[in-house]
Scaffold this motif. Structure first.
Motif, PDB file in Angstrom:
ATOM      1  N   ALA A 159      18.904  13.598 -14.741  1.00  0.00           N
ATOM      2  CA  ALA A 159      17.835  14.205 -14.567  1.00  0.00           C
ATOM      3  C   ALA A 159      16.857  13.814 -13.348  1.00  0.00           C
ATOM      4  N   SER A 160      16.937  12.631 -13.319  1.00  0.00           N
ATOM      5  CA  SER A 160      16.176  11.639 -12.253  1.00  0.00           C
ATOM      6  C   SER A 160      16.545  12.152 -10.818  1.00  0.00           C
ATOM      7  N   TRP A 161      17.770  12.709 -10.816  1.00  0.00           N
ATOM      8  CA  TRP A 161      18.119  13.472  -9.499  1.00  0.00           C
ATOM      9  C   TRP A 161      17.643  14.789  -9.307  1.00  0.00           C
ATOM     10  N   ALA A 162      17.944  15.418 -10.533  1.00  0.00           N
ATOM     11  CA  ALA A 162      17.354  16.973 -10.732  1.00  0.00           C
ATOM     12  C   ALA A 162      16.020  17.399 -10.522  1.00  0.00           C
ATOM     13  N   MET A 163      15.185  16.442 -11.215  1.00  0.00           N
ATOM     14  CA  MET A 163      13.669  16.680 -10.970  1.00  0.00           C
ATOM     15  C   MET A 163      12.983  16.363  -9.867  1.00  0.00           C
ATOM     16  N   ALA A 164      13.853  15.674  -8.698  1.00  0.00           N
ATOM     17  CA  ALA A 164      13.219  15.319  -7.598  1.00  0.00           C
ATOM     18  C   ALA A 164      13.835  15.950  -6.288  1.00  0.00           C
ATOM     19  N   GLU A 165      14.901  16.583  -6.281  1.00  0.00           N
ATOM     20  CA  GLU A 165      15.707  17.017  -5.383  1.00  0.00           C
ATOM     21  C   GLU A 165      16.083  18.816  -5.311  1.00  0.00           C
ATOM     22  N   HIS A 166      17.212  19.116  -4.741  1.00  0.00           N
ATOM     23  CA  HIS A 166      17.509  20.576  -4.547  1.00  0.00           C
ATOM     24  C   HIS A 166      17.060  21.331  -5.698  1.00  0.00           C
ATOM     25  N   ALA A 167      17.377  20.797  -6.929  1.00  0.00           N
ATOM     26  CA  ALA A 167      17.073  21.710  -8.083  1.00  0.00           C
ATOM     27  C   ALA A 167      15.796  22.117  -8.585  1.00  0.00           C
ATOM     28  N   SER A 168      14.795  21.153  -7.940  1.00  0.00           N
ATOM     29  CA  SER A 168      13.420  21.271  -8.664  1.00  0.00           C
ATOM     30  C   SER A 168      12.848  22.234  -7.735  1.00  0.00           C
ATOM     31  N   THR A 169      13.238  22.903  -6.609  1.00  0.00           N
ATOM     32  CA  THR A 169      12.430  23.820  -5.939  1.00  0.00           C
ATOM     33  C   THR A 169      13.265  25.156  -5.603  1.00  0.00           C
TER      34      THR A 169
ATOM     35  N   THR B 277       0.963  -1.191  -0.058  1.00  0.00           N
ATOM     36  CA  THR B 277       0.036   0.084   0.003  1.00  0.00           C
ATOM     37  C   THR B 277       0.809   1.216  -0.072  1.00  0.00           C
ATOM     38  N   LEU B 278       1.998   1.128   0.832  1.00  0.00           N
ATOM     39  CA  LEU B 278       2.716   2.325   0.657  1.00  0.00           C
ATOM     40  C   LEU B 278       3.501   2.598  -0.521  1.00  0.00           C
ATOM     41  N   LEU B 279       3.971   1.473  -1.109  1.00  0.00           N
ATOM     42  CA  LEU B 279       4.554   1.138  -2.318  1.00  0.00           C
ATOM     43  C   LEU B 279       3.652   1.937  -3.352  1.00  0.00           C
ATOM     44  N   GLY B 280       2.373   1.575  -3.466  1.00  0.00           N
ATOM     45  CA  GLY B 280       1.511   2.457  -4.519  1.00  0.00           C
ATOM     46  C   GLY B 280       1.530   3.750  -4.204  1.00  0.00           C
ATOM     47  N   GLN B 281       1.398   4.348  -2.899  1.00  0.00           N
ATOM     48  CA  GLN B 281       1.409   5.632  -2.654  1.00  0.00           C
ATOM     49  C   GLN B 281       2.738   6.322  -3.143  1.00  0.00           C
ATOM     50  N   VAL B 282       3.825   5.693  -2.920  1.00  0.00           N
ATOM     51  CA  VAL B 282       5.065   6.325  -3.266  1.00  0.00           C
ATOM     52  C   VAL B 282       5.201   6.260  -4.830  1.00  0.00           C
ATOM     53  N   LEU B 283       4.650   5.494  -5.545  1.00  0.00           N
ATOM     54  CA  LEU B 283       4.551   5.666  -7.107  1.00  0.00           C
ATOM     55  C   LEU B 283       3.748   6.828  -7.388  1.00  0.00           C
ATOM     56  N   GLN B 284       2.739   7.328  -6.697  1.00  0.00           N
ATOM     57  CA  GLN B 284       2.174   8.497  -7.260  1.00  0.00           C
ATOM     58  C   GLN B 284       2.760   9.999  -6.848  1.00  0.00           C
ATOM     59  N   THR B 285       4.080   9.774  -6.151  1.00  0.00           N
ATOM     60  CA  THR B 285       4.655  11.020  -5.891  1.00  0.00           C
ATOM     61  C   THR B 285       5.787  11.465  -6.654  1.00  0.00           C
ATOM     62  N   LYS B 286       6.330  12.483  -6.789  1.00  0.00           N
ATOM     63  CA  LYS B 286       7.390  12.881  -7.504  1.00  0.00           C
ATOM     64  C   LYS B 286       8.646  12.128  -7.373  1.00  0.00           C
ATOM     65  N   ALA B 287       8.918  11.911  -6.205  1.00  0.00           N
ATOM     66  CA  ALA B 287      10.112  10.968  -5.869  1.00  0.00           C
ATOM     67  C   ALA B 287      10.068   9.415  -6.514  1.00  0.00           C
ATOM     68  N   GLY B 288       8.734   9.000  -6.283  1.00  0.00           N
ATOM     69  CA  GLY B 288       8.523   7.817  -6.766  1.00  0.00           C
ATOM     70  C   GLY B 288       8.517   7.544  -8.449  1.00  0.00           C
ATOM     71  N   ALA B 289       8.016   8.908  -9.016  1.00  0.00           N
ATOM     72  CA  ALA B 289       8.106   8.733 -10.525  1.00  0.00           C
ATOM     73  C   ALA B 289       9.706   9.030 -11.013  1.00  0.00           C
ATOM     74  N   ALA B 290      10.476   9.596 -10.177  1.00  0.00           N
ATOM     75  CA  ALA B 290      11.818   9.608 -10.281  1.00  0.00           C
ATOM     76  C   ALA B 290      12.556   8.434 -10.509  1.00  0.00           C
ATOM     77  N   LEU B 291      12.327   7.824  -9.345  1.00  0.00           N
ATOM     78  CA  LEU B 291      12.908   6.288  -9.347  1.00  0.00           C
ATOM     79  C   LEU B 291      12.467   5.384 -10.238  1.00  0.00           C
ATOM     80  N   VAL B 292      11.192   5.657 -10.612  1.00  0.00           N
ATOM     81  CA  VAL B 292      10.940   4.661 -11.703  1.00  0.00           C
ATOM     82  C   VAL B 292      11.301   4.929 -13.166  1.00  0.00           C
ATOM     83  N   SER B 293      11.569   6.315 -13.210  1.00  0.00           N
ATOM     84  CA  SER B 293      11.975   6.623 -14.716  1.00  0.00           C
ATOM     85  C   SER B 293      13.479   6.305 -14.624  1.00  0.00           C
TER      86      SER B 293
END
Length: 708
Positions: A322-332, A235-251
């Protein structure tokens, strides 16, 4: 005597290499241990800058909602904000709402009792790091509370440590994968067929893939409960996949699948083409015009393959960065649109430099003697590393300004101090790299010496192999001489003894086979000894080159500093930026200059009979916007003073605002109150209280107080 000493020399050389490798591994483990032992839970990159009610405030009536303001956007779930009454019972509706900007609120149930309430929050900042905290406020008056916040801070514990290790391994894998492949394509194409280099790049791919999968599983528990048992909660894994960090890891995982295909082509078809070229070099003098034309076509095809691999590899590498850049310091934060591509360039420059350095280290220490890296390849990497350092410096300066913002943040925050440590390590690394460039220049100045060493190494290999082969042939030619002897013994016995002769003959054949097997083993052992002698001779010739030996030492030192630099960088990416930390401190300081509401006592004397007393004015939360004001009038003996009228006025002389009159309502004997008192601006306000004790006796007393 030579055969007895040479293997020992080979063992000594191999032992030296193994010792250096073990020392580097121990350094890596020590750095990781120090980082994990001294690291607190991941620092929040979003800070709470305000709340309503404020921390420690005492309000006259229960609020209908609690709002929280952060330094940047955050992600919230239904249980991100909880409000607990003095008994520990939850009194919020459970659904947090976005109130605009960076402010979020949660509604409260009606009919709340008086006492101290506790607000807890656990959110995820825009750069994917967990943020948690708590504060209290009181209704009516402070009271005892049964709420105990004993849970570990979010992002800490075993799960936090595992997540930190996963981040380090993912960075290391990215550097080895991208930098190793770039080193092969740009500097040493023949390295595509060298097994140690292949293992280095494949190890980077495996490390990055494994770490990404682990981070994906750990993510839900890391930003949530922090429990080890929740790591495999689907259940938590499904919630993670819907977040920005989860999308970056899947990418990242999808890009790694493409990276696997890239590695297969690089170390498959590409490496075989260079092996064929190396085989055909000996026959180059006898080529006809047709074969020359075929060679030109093969070179063109090889060039096309190199170009295609370079383009495909660059796309995959940029996507991974980009999978780091889109989810960490640079993205905000400020200039996010510019910061993300700059961050991609920064990561690629680090990978090409440090990953290429790792590949060069492997080539110098572990590559077979017959495929030693040549000076031209080292010079190409030297130029590539210089370009990478230039890009690294330019992007690093911009990132430092963006994340720190001021000199005070550079020296007064943990992020700034870590950045200074990183800058110092980079300076040390550049200094060692300068020494390596000097050794590289000496390599280029002595090509004949290296050619002679290479020729000697080749002669040694041939001699060793020939000696082993000759010994094996001589031992094998001796075996058939025993068979005719058995045959002659069998013929002299006549026809009546054929059965016995047959048994003797079978026994002779069996003995012959056993002897042949033993002699084969001795021949193989002799061949191995001869090969060891040749290998030892080749290594002595290689190590006799002082420039190459010096280059190996300096590159090993660079790799050791790079290990520490990578650990510091990993901690830096988990630390709250100095700019954010200072902004949060300033916001907290301006909104929390007092502990609790404003309270002023103003003694008065109207001059008439029974005209002395004290007026106490309380203002909550005493900040810009709506406030609740209470005025308590007491006699000198402390008893409530029933007077006809009280008026209050607020004046901000510095901005020429006011007086702003407020007429409170009488609540009880000596108690007056007003709700919705508006303070338009923060500043040092003059509060004037007018007290009338009779029809003709009144006075006005004033006092200054900082509000907002």
């Amino acid at each position: 005597m030579t055969q007895a000493i040479a293997p020992r020399a080979a063992a000594t050389t191999t032992g030296g290499v193994a010792f250096r490798a073990r020392a580097l591994l121990l350094l890596l483990l020590a750095v990781i241990g120090a980082v994990l032992a001294g690291a607190a839970p991941a620092s929040a990159h979003a800070a709470l800058t305000g709340s309503d009610p404020q921390q420690g405030a005492v309000v006259g009536r229960a609020p209908t909602q609690v709002s929280l303001t952060f330094s940047e956007k955050v992600a919230m779930s239904d249980d991100s904000v909880r409000v607990l009454d003095p008994k520990g019972k939850r009194v919020d509706t459970g659904k947090a709402t976005d109130l605009g900007g960076t402010t979020y609120g949660v509604k409260l149930h009606s009919g709340l009792p008086d006492g101290t309430f506790t607000v807890t929050y656990q959110v995820v900042s825009a750069d994917s790091h967990p943020v948690s905290g708590a504060f209290t406020f009181s209704v009516g008056a402070p009271s005892q509370t049964s709420v105990a916040l004993s849970d570990p801070a979010v992002g800490g514990g075993v799960v936090g440590a595992l997540y930190g290790v996963g981040r380090y391994v993912s960075y290391a894998g990215f550097i080895l994968l991208v930098g190793g492949a770039a080193f092969v394509l740009a500097c040493w194409q023949r390295g595509a067929g060298v097994r140690p280099v292949q293992r280095l790049v494949v190890s980077g791919w495996l490390a990055l893939t494994g770490a990404t999968l682990a981070l994906l599983l750990l993510r839900g528990s890391y930003v949530g409960s922090g429990k080890v048992g929740d790591i495999f909660d689907l259940t938590l894994l499904g919630q993670v996949l819907q977040t920005k960090a989860g999308a970056a890891l899947v990418s990242r995982l999808l890009l790694l699948a493409a990276g696997a295909l890239f590695i297969a082509v690089l170390f498959g078809a590409y490496a075989r083409r260079y092996e064929v070229d190396a085989t055909d070099e000996g026959d180059a003098s006898g080529r006809s015009d047709a074969s020359d034309k075929g060679g030109v076509d093969a070179d063109a095809e090889k060039g096309d393959l190199t170009f295609g691999l370079a383009i495909g590899g660059a796309v995959v590498a940029a996507g991974l960065a980009a999978s780091w850049a889109m989810a960490e310091h640079a993205s905000t934060g400020i200039q996010a649109g510019l910061a993300m591509p700059v961050d991609v360039l920064h990561l690629l420059a680090v990978a090409v430099w440090l990953g290429g350095l790792s590949a060069l280290l492997v080539a110098l220490f572990r590559a077979p003697t017959e495929t030693q890296i040549d000076a031209a390849a080292v010079r190409r990497f030297s130029r590539l590393a210089f370009g990478s350092v230039t890009v690294l410096a330019a992007t690093g300066i911009y990132q430092s300004w963006r994340q720190v913002g001021s000199w005070s943040a550079l020296t007064g925050t943990w992020y700034g101090q870590l950045l200074l440590i990183k800058i110092g390590l980079v300076a040390v690394l550049v200094g060692i790299a300068w020494i390596s460039r000097r050794w590289t220049a000496q390599l280029s100045e002595a090509p004949q010496a290296k050619a002679g060493a290479k020729a000697g190494a080749g002669t040694g290999t041939t001699a060793g192999t020939t000696a082993g082969t000759t010994a094996l042939a001589e031992l094998r030619t001796k075996q058939p001489t025993k068979v005719p002897a058995n045959s002659r013994d069998s013929s002299s016995g006549g026809s009546d003894s054929r059965t016995a002769d047959s048994r003797d003959s079978n026994s002779g054949h069996s003995n012959s086979r056993d002897s042949h097997s033993a002699d084969s083993r001795r021949a193989a052992q002799l061949a191995r000894q001869q090969t060891a002698v040749a290998t030892a001779r080749q290594k002595r010739l290689r190590d006799a080159d002082p420039a190459r030996a010096g280059l190996r030492r300096s590159v090993l030192a660079e790799a050791g500093v790079a290990v520490v630099l990578l650990a510091v960088t990993t901690v830096l990416t988990s630390t709250e930026p100095g700019r954010t930390e200072e902004a949060a401190k300033q916001a907290t300081s301006s909104s929390s200059q007092r502990s609790g509401p404003l309270s002023l006592k103003l003694p008065f004397d109207t001059g008439g009979q029974d005209g002395k007393g004290t007026a106490e004015v309380t203002l909550a939360p005493a900040r810009v916007g709506g406030n609740e004001m209470h005025v308590y009038v007491e006699r000198p003996n402390g008893k409530a003073f029933d007077i006809p009228e009280v008026k209050v006025a607020f004046t901000l002389k510095a901005k020429k605002i006011g007086p702003l009159p407020v007429t409170p309502d009488r609540i009880a004997t000596g108690h007056w109150s007003a709700i919705g008192v508006q303070i338009p601006m923060a500043g040092d306000w003059e509060i004037a209280v007018t007290v009338r004790t009779s029809d003709i006796d009144q006075t006005t007393v004033t006092k200054n107080a900082k509000i907002g």
